[in-house]
Design a protein around this motif. Structure first.
Motif, short mmCIF file in Angstrom:
data_model
loop_
_atom_site.label_atom_id
_atom_site.label_comp_id
_atom_site.label_asym_id
_atom_site.label_seq_id
_atom_site.Cartn_x
_atom_site.Cartn_y
_atom_site.Cartn_z
N THR A 300 0.84 -1.20 0.00
CA THR A 300 0.00 0.00 0.00
C THR A 300 0.87 1.25 0.00
O THR A 300 0.43 2.32 -0.40
CB THR A 300 -0.90 0.05 1.25
OG1 THR A 300 -0.06 0.03 2.43
CG2 THR A 300 -1.88 -1.11 1.29
N GLY A 301 2.12 1.09 0.47
CA GLY A 301 3.02 2.24 0.60
C GLY A 301 2.97 2.88 1.97
O GLY A 301 3.65 3.88 2.23
N ILE A 302 2.20 2.30 2.89
CA ILE A 302 2.03 2.92 4.20
C ILE A 302 3.34 3.03 4.97
O ILE A 302 3.63 4.03 5.60
CB ILE A 302 0.99 2.13 5.04
CG1 ILE A 302 0.70 2.83 6.36
CG2 ILE A 302 1.46 0.70 5.29
CD1 ILE A 302 0.00 4.16 6.23
N ASN A 303 4.17 1.97 4.90
CA ASN A 303 5.41 2.02 5.67
C ASN A 303 6.36 3.09 5.16
O ASN A 303 7.14 3.66 5.91
CB ASN A 303 6.09 0.65 5.64
CG ASN A 303 5.46 -0.32 6.62
OD1 ASN A 303 4.36 -0.07 7.09
ND2 ASN A 303 6.14 -1.40 6.92
N SER A 304 6.29 3.37 3.86
CA SER A 304 7.12 4.44 3.31
C SER A 304 6.77 5.76 3.98
O SER A 304 7.64 6.56 4.34
CB SER A 304 6.91 4.54 1.80
OG SER A 304 7.23 3.33 1.17
N ILE A 305 5.48 5.99 4.16
CA ILE A 305 5.03 7.23 4.76
C ILE A 305 5.35 7.25 6.25
O ILE A 305 5.83 8.25 6.80
CB ILE A 305 3.52 7.43 4.52
CG1 ILE A 305 3.28 7.73 3.03
CG2 ILE A 305 2.95 8.55 5.38
CD1 ILE A 305 1.82 7.77 2.63
N LEU A 306 5.12 6.12 6.94
CA LEU A 306 5.34 6.08 8.38
C LEU A 306 6.83 6.08 8.74
O LEU A 306 7.24 6.73 9.70
CB LEU A 306 4.66 4.85 8.98
CG LEU A 306 3.14 4.81 8.85
CD1 LEU A 306 2.58 3.55 9.48
CD2 LEU A 306 2.49 6.04 9.47
N PHE A 307 7.65 5.34 7.97
CA PHE A 307 9.10 5.34 8.21
C PHE A 307 9.68 6.73 8.00
O PHE A 307 10.44 7.25 8.80
CB PHE A 307 9.82 4.42 7.22
CG PHE A 307 9.71 2.96 7.51
CD1 PHE A 307 9.57 2.50 8.80
CD2 PHE A 307 9.75 2.05 6.49
CE1 PHE A 307 9.47 1.14 9.07
CE2 PHE A 307 9.65 0.70 6.73
CZ PHE A 307 9.51 0.24 8.02
N TYR A 308 9.35 7.28 6.85
CA TYR A 308 10.07 8.45 6.36
C TYR A 308 9.22 9.71 6.31
O TYR A 308 9.53 10.63 5.57
CB TYR A 308 10.63 8.16 4.96
CG TYR A 308 11.60 7.00 4.94
CD1 TYR A 308 12.85 7.11 5.54
CD2 TYR A 308 11.27 5.80 4.33
CE1 TYR A 308 13.75 6.05 5.54
CE2 TYR A 308 12.16 4.73 4.31
CZ TYR A 308 13.40 4.87 4.91
OH TYR A 308 14.28 3.82 4.90
N ALA A 309 8.15 9.74 7.14
CA ALA A 309 7.29 10.92 7.12
C ALA A 309 8.08 12.21 7.37
O ALA A 309 7.94 13.18 6.61
CB ALA A 309 6.16 10.77 8.13
N PRO A 310 8.92 12.29 8.41
CA PRO A 310 9.69 13.53 8.60
C PRO A 310 10.61 13.83 7.40
O PRO A 310 10.71 14.98 6.96
CB PRO A 310 10.52 13.25 9.86
CG PRO A 310 9.75 12.19 10.59
CD PRO A 310 9.18 11.33 9.50
#
Length: 503
Positions: A300-310
């Motif tokens: 889904t790409g969720i971890n990309s956003i949660l890992f690297y949100a900052p």
């Protein structure tokens, strides 16, 4: 042959669900809450990694080349954080977890769910200490590996524990306590990062070291928890298993459910090699779900956003504190949306939430991709209006994930396996999840640099595929007793053909 006398399908094949008795007891709810706290470990790490890797003091000590690239204004917005060493800091944990969960499977099966939960908590505690005191990259990496071992054991045992303790009609909601704890861990990590970023030289040490708090909760909880009746019966402790079952159901009239568990245990004990058994055609539906559900969850790409949100928000032009604040917002949205799923999953069912969440996530990924494609160049910043729009759309994406694929990506695989292959099936689920988490964590910064805004369209394509997959291949598991899932596959229009070919 193992299981050969039990017909074409694995598991209990007697429809006794209507005879189940019992009520929701405080005992089972407390036990599930304590067990689910282990999920906060997984969430805390996901949330803490991205914040720490955006802190200047951390980058200067361990990744000075990334710090220099970050300071160069002419560097491409999409590529300024692209470094394989930095990616390895995040992703090494998940590779270690992948290996650990394969060792956790026989421990969980032979010695019980509690032992794996305790082992996971202790390993995570050691990893937190190593990371907080790290003086070089080797020590930092060693700590990440120990954290990975903890996650491998915890993620293998906790969803199984929750599914086996919960009464059938509330299994979905109680199982999602694991995901709720995960989201609260993410939110807590984001808020901690927001505070520790103001501590000049040692803020990152505090962020990494505070992972010890959920690790202690998980370890103590594992010591105090009762073993599941399914596991006790499987270990030959039938009388003790029945007493636990009576206690968590609040009644002595548990004959039907107990008989299902005993039947499942007899079959389970006849299977010496569960990983080999799970490859048989009669277990094909469960194996397919154990592979594709966790794979799709990550794609889904969720971890990309949660890992690297900052990092992502800094790339878009947000200043340091603003980026951490924005990532904290996404963590809060994820936690709240998971509550929506807990309330609705046993009423609306799994399929409705998965398909509805998938459609919402597709729209959000496409919108973010379009905005970045047209309004975000290599060396320019988004305007304030478009920046706010991106944050809003990302929050809508996170919300959709929070009430659909986030919790259900763990719940569905944990509830569909017969007892004889349950621990092996959960290990496959966790291993696939961590494998794709590792791949995305290791490659995201390079993909962002190479695909730029197209990365969001890439994930939108995968969400489309998985939404169609659920519509066609996943039967509704709402209200189906965990020991009678075999009957569900026998009734499904597609899977009954696969299973019947084994007859």
């Amino acid at each position: 042959m193992a299981g050969g006398s039990f017909g074409p399908a694995a598991g209990v094949a007697k429809d006794r669900a209507h005879q189940y008795e019992g009520k929701v007891t405080a005992y089972v709810i407390i036990a599930c809450i304590v067990a689910a706290v282990g999920g906060s470990i997984f969430g805390y790490d996901i949330g803490i990694s991205g914040g720490v890797t955006s802190m200047d003091s951390f980058l200067k000590k361990f990744f000075p080349s990334v710090y220099q690239k970050k300071k160069h204004s002419h560097e491409s917005n999409y590529c300024k954080f692209n470094d394989q060493g930095l990616a390895a800091f995040t992703s090494s944990l998940y590779l270690a977890g992948l290996v650990a969960t394969l060792f956790a499977s026989p421990v969980t099966r032979n010695y019980g769910r509690r032992i794996s939960i305790i082992c996971g908590g202790i390993s995570f505690l050691v990893g937190a200490a190593l990371n907080a005191g790290a003086v070089n990259f080797a020590m930092l990496l060693s700590g990440r590996i120990m954290l990975g071992v903890g996650i491998g054991f915890g993620n293998q045992a906790i969803p199984l524990y929750l599914s086996e303790m919960a009464p059938t009609h509330l299994r979905g909601g109680l199982n999602m306590m694991f995901q709720l704890a995960t989201t609260l861990g993410i939110f807590s990590a984001n808020m901690i990062n927001y505070g520790t970023s103001k501590l000049d030289q040692w803020g990152w040490r505090l962020s990494l070291g505070l992972a010890a708090a959920p690790a202690i909760l998980m370890t103590v909880g594992g010591i105090l928890l009762p073993e599941t009746p399914n596991s006790l019966i499987e270990q030959g402790l039938k009388e003790k298993g029945r007493k636990v079952l009576e206690r968590i159901r609040g009644t002595q009239n548990v004959d039907a459910e107990f008989e299902d568990m005993v039947d499942a245990s007899e079959l389970a004990n006849s299977v010496k090699y569960p990983f080999r058994n799970i490859l048989e055609r009669r277990n094909r539906p469960q194996l397919v779900m154990a592979v594709f559900m966790p794979m799709f969850q990550i794609l889904t790409g969720i971890n990309s956003i949660l890992f690297y949100a900052p990092v992502l928000f800094q790339s878009m032009g947000f200043k340091g504190n603003a980026s951490l604040y924005s990532s904290a917002l996404t963590g809060a949205v994820l936690a709240v949306s998971t509550l929506v799923s807990i309330v609705t999953v046993d009423k609306l069912g799994r399929r409705v939430l998965l398909i509805g969440g998938g459609i919402q996530m597709i729209i959000c990924q496409v919108v973010v991709g379009i905005i970045l494609g047209f309004k975000f160049g290599n060396d320019e910043r988004l305007s304030e209006g478009y920046s706010i729009m991106v944050v809003v759309v990302i929050c809508l994406f996170v919300a959709a994930f929070g009430w659909s694929w986030g919790p259900l990506g763990w719940t569905v695989p944990s509830e569909i396996f017969p007892l004889e292959t349950r621990s092996a099936g959960q290990s496959i689920t966790v291993a696939v999840n961590l494998f794709f988490t590792f791949i995305i964590a290791q490659s995201f910064l390079s993909l962002l640099c190479g695909l730029k805004f197209g990365l969001f369209l890439f994930f939108a394509g995968w969400i489309t595929v998985m939404t169609v997959f659920v519509y066609i291949f996943l039967p509704e598991t709402k209200g189906v007793p965990i020991e009678e899932m075999t009957l569900m596959w026998q009734r499904h229009w597609f899977w009954k053909k696969i299973i019947s070919e084994n007859e």
